[in-house]
Design a protein around this motif. Structure first.
Motif, PDB file in Angstrom:
ATOM      1  N   GLY A 120     -24.394  -3.967  -0.068  1.00  0.00           N
ATOM      2  CA  GLY A 120     -23.112  -4.310   0.541  1.00  0.00           C
ATOM      3  C   GLY A 120     -23.246  -5.407   1.573  1.00  0.00           C
ATOM      4  N   GLU A 121     -24.305  -5.347   2.398  1.00  0.00           N
ATOM      5  CA  GLU A 121     -24.537  -6.373   3.403  1.00  0.00           C
ATOM      6  C   GLU A 121     -24.818  -7.725   2.741  1.00  0.00           C
ATOM      7  N   ILE A 122     -25.599  -7.710   1.667  1.00  0.00           N
ATOM      8  CA  ILE A 122     -25.957  -8.950   0.975  1.00  0.00           C
ATOM      9  C   ILE A 122     -24.724  -9.585   0.332  1.00  0.00           C
ATOM     10  N   LEU A 123     -23.886  -8.739  -0.288  1.00  0.00           N
ATOM     11  CA  LEU A 123     -22.734  -9.251  -1.038  1.00  0.00           C
ATOM     12  C   LEU A 123     -21.450  -9.280  -0.209  1.00  0.00           C
ATOM     13  N   SER A 124     -21.547  -8.857   1.035  1.00  0.00           N
ATOM     14  CA  SER A 124     -20.382  -8.829   1.943  1.00  0.00           C
ATOM     15  C   SER A 124     -19.252  -7.958   1.395  1.00  0.00           C
ATOM     16  N   ILE A 125     -19.626  -6.793   0.898  1.00  0.00           N
ATOM     17  CA  ILE A 125     -18.657  -5.806   0.447  1.00  0.00           C
ATOM     18  C   ILE A 125     -19.046  -4.463   1.055  1.00  0.00           C
ATOM     19  N   SER A 126     -18.152  -3.502   1.001  1.00  0.00           N
ATOM     20  CA  SER A 126     -18.432  -2.207   1.616  1.00  0.00           C
ATOM     21  C   SER A 126     -19.414  -1.400   0.771  1.00  0.00           C
ATOM     22  N   GLU A 127     -20.057  -0.437   1.417  1.00  0.00           N
ATOM     23  CA  GLU A 127     -20.976   0.462   0.722  1.00  0.00           C
ATOM     24  C   GLU A 127     -20.242   1.235  -0.377  1.00  0.00           C
ATOM     25  N   LYS A 128     -19.002   1.639  -0.102  1.00  0.00           N
ATOM     26  CA  LYS A 128     -18.191   2.352  -1.088  1.00  0.00           C
ATOM     27  C   LYS A 128     -17.906   1.479  -2.313  1.00  0.00           C
ATOM     28  N   THR A 129     -17.681   0.190  -2.075  1.00  0.00           N
ATOM     29  CA  THR A 129     -17.428  -0.721  -3.190  1.00  0.00           C
ATOM     30  C   THR A 129     -18.675  -0.884  -4.048  1.00  0.00           C
ATOM     31  N   VAL A 130     -19.827  -0.955  -3.414  1.00  0.00           N
ATOM     32  CA  VAL A 130     -21.089  -1.012  -4.166  1.00  0.00           C
ATOM     33  C   VAL A 130     -21.233   0.238  -5.017  1.00  0.00           C
TER      34      VAL A 130
END
Length: 235
Positions: free
Chosen positions: A194-204
């Motif tokens: 999520g940090e790498i792709l700039s999305i939330s952990e839930k989205t991952v």
């Protein structure tokens, strides 16, 4: 863990026969300490075919002549199992008869115990399985079940390929799902991805859940294995 599986994927991709693939797989699981192994096909809780096996002398003949597949708790349990399981778990969830208890004692006496089984479900009530086990009293290597599952899943995928069986291509994965799978291969957690792709952990978690479903697998390790096998991601 992933590196070991990647090496196996690379090596198995170069073999040209089912026999060579079997030997490669047996060498891999033996490096984990498992000297016994069997690939069996079951139907209606009975063993109907055994393409290959490696057991102590006399065990296989005893198993067949005694009709042990009719009482083997692993064979009975595998039809309802969707993930790899330790034999101790299968026995713990079953009320064992005296004959089953005697069977398990005979197995241990003959050098077959402390095993794990990987179910490979087919059509209807058909279930292929691969079981690996130890020959002595030491404990199985801890925390290696996912790695064994990955090796076994790759063995089955490559065997299907050698037998010209169709594999799901996973071409309907979205770009984001493929990105998540690539970072999963690198051993990143959902939070790190999520940090790498700039999305939330839930989205991952959502993307990886979709990936697992689309690829027809049951966890991250086998999703990575199938992703490599089908060319979605590279080693």
């Amino acid at each position: 863990m992933i590196a070991f599986i990647e090496d196996f994927i690379s090596s198995s991709g170069s073999v040209t026969s089912a026999e060579a693939l079997r030997d490669l797989y047996l060498d891999a699981v033996e490096s984990e300490g498992y000297q016994n192994a069997v690939f069996a096909r079951t139907r209606d809780r009975r063993v109907v075919d055994i393409p290959w096996m490696r057991f102590p002398n006399g065990y296989a003949d005893r198993y067949v002549t005694s009709g042990w597949d009719q009482i083997d708790p692993v064979v009975q349990f595998v039809h309802s199992a969707r993930r790899p399981f330790a034999w101790s778990d299968a026995c713990g969830k079953t009320k064992l008869s005296q004959r089953q208890k005697a069977f398990l004692a005979d197995c241990r006496d003959m050098g077959v115990h402390s095993g794990i089984t990987i179910p490979l479900h087919g059509p209807g009530t058909d279930v292929d399985l691969i079981s690996i086990s130890l020959r002595d009293e030491r404990g199985a290597p801890p925390n290696r079940l996912a790695m064994i599952y990955g090796l076994t899943f790759q063995y089955r995928l490559r065997l299907s390929e050698l037998n010209n069986e169709k594999l799901s291509s996973g071409q309907d994965l979205t770009a984001k799902e493929i990105e998540c799978l690539k970072w999963c291969k690198e051993g990143k957690t959902n939070w790190e991805i999520g940090e790498i792709l700039s999305i939330s952990e839930k989205t991952v978690e959502f993307h990886l859940s979709n990936t697992i479903r689309k690829l027809g697998v049951s966890n991250r390790i086998t999703a990575v294995v199938k992703g490599i096998q089908t060319g979605i991601i590279s080693i």
